[in-house]
Motif scaffolding. Structure first.
Motif: not given
Length: 234
Positions: A200-205
């Motif tokens: 999902l191309d998640i950059e940060q949490f």
């Protein structure tokens, strides 16, 4: 030489939970899980314990294959297995695999299936191909509406603004419209069968994801963007 790994299965099917009120209202006819076959025990890996050489497989739906619906209780069943040196682990295409390649959420077929003559030893574990719906089952909406997923790193404190109040605020925005929504808080698991961070191309949490029944609709790293999405949704 073909290496074989054997699986000594602890002969115990664990009752996970029974909900007296909760019912399975599946719409697959008289037998919601009737598509499962007696001689093909299929389930989903819940845990991989490499230190103990064991895996835990959820076989709830397979166990319920002969039960009538839709008024079916929501109890779950697991199959705990300990690895030795004789059971073959392979992929569906026949290529060899190992315990290192078994991930949480992986769909597997275990032979022989549990039965009255079951001796506690599995001869074969097959890592089955999974559909898009199966890989994203934790995130896709299970209602005709939105699923708001807050994904975070386990052990990290969530900012106040994306705790339970985020769902309440979205419901206030949707009040008076035909749209429905549910919400879930899901810890990120890098050992899951699909790495959601990469997929999902998640950059940060933490990150907030909005899914319908088919796909990801929106991704946000702050709640203001999330609220704007719902305010402008047609």
């Amino acid at each position: 030489m073909q290496q074989r790994i054997s699986l000594l299965v602890i002969f115990l099917i664990t009752l996970l939970f029974i909900s007296a009120c909760g019912k399975n209202t599946g719409d697959n006819g008289e037998y919601p899980y009737g598509h499962y076959k007696d001689d093909e025990m299929i389930g989903t890996v819940w845990e991989v314990n490499k230190n103990e050489n064991s895996i835990v497989v959820d076989i709830s739906e397979w166990e319920k294959r002969d039960r009538k619906g839709p008024d079916m209780t929501d109890e779950g069943y697991t199959y705990t297995a300990k690895l030795t040196k004789e059971t073959l682990i392979e992929r569906e295409d026949g290529t060899l695999a190992s315990i290192d390649e078994i991930k949480k959420g992986q769909k597997v077929l275990v032979n022989p299936p549990r039965g009255n003559d079951f001796k506690g030893i599995a001869n074969e574990i097959i890592l089955l191909e999974m559909s898009y719906e199966e890989k994203y089952a934790r995130l896709l909406s299970h209602i005709d509406g939105f699923n708001i997923v807050v994904m975070y790193k386990d052990g990290k404190t969530l900012p106040t603004e994306i705790q339970e109040s985020v769902y309440e605020n979205v419901m206030n925005i949707l009040e008076g419209t035909e749209h429905r929504a549910v919400a879930a808080w899901v810890p990120y698991d890098e050992n899951y069968v699909l790495d959601y961070k990469e997929a999902l191309d998640i950059e940060q949490f933490p990150v907030v994801l909005v899914f319908n029944q088919e796909e990801l609709l929106f991704k946000a790293y702050n709640v203001d963007d999330l609220y704007d999405f719902f305010k402008n949704f047609n």
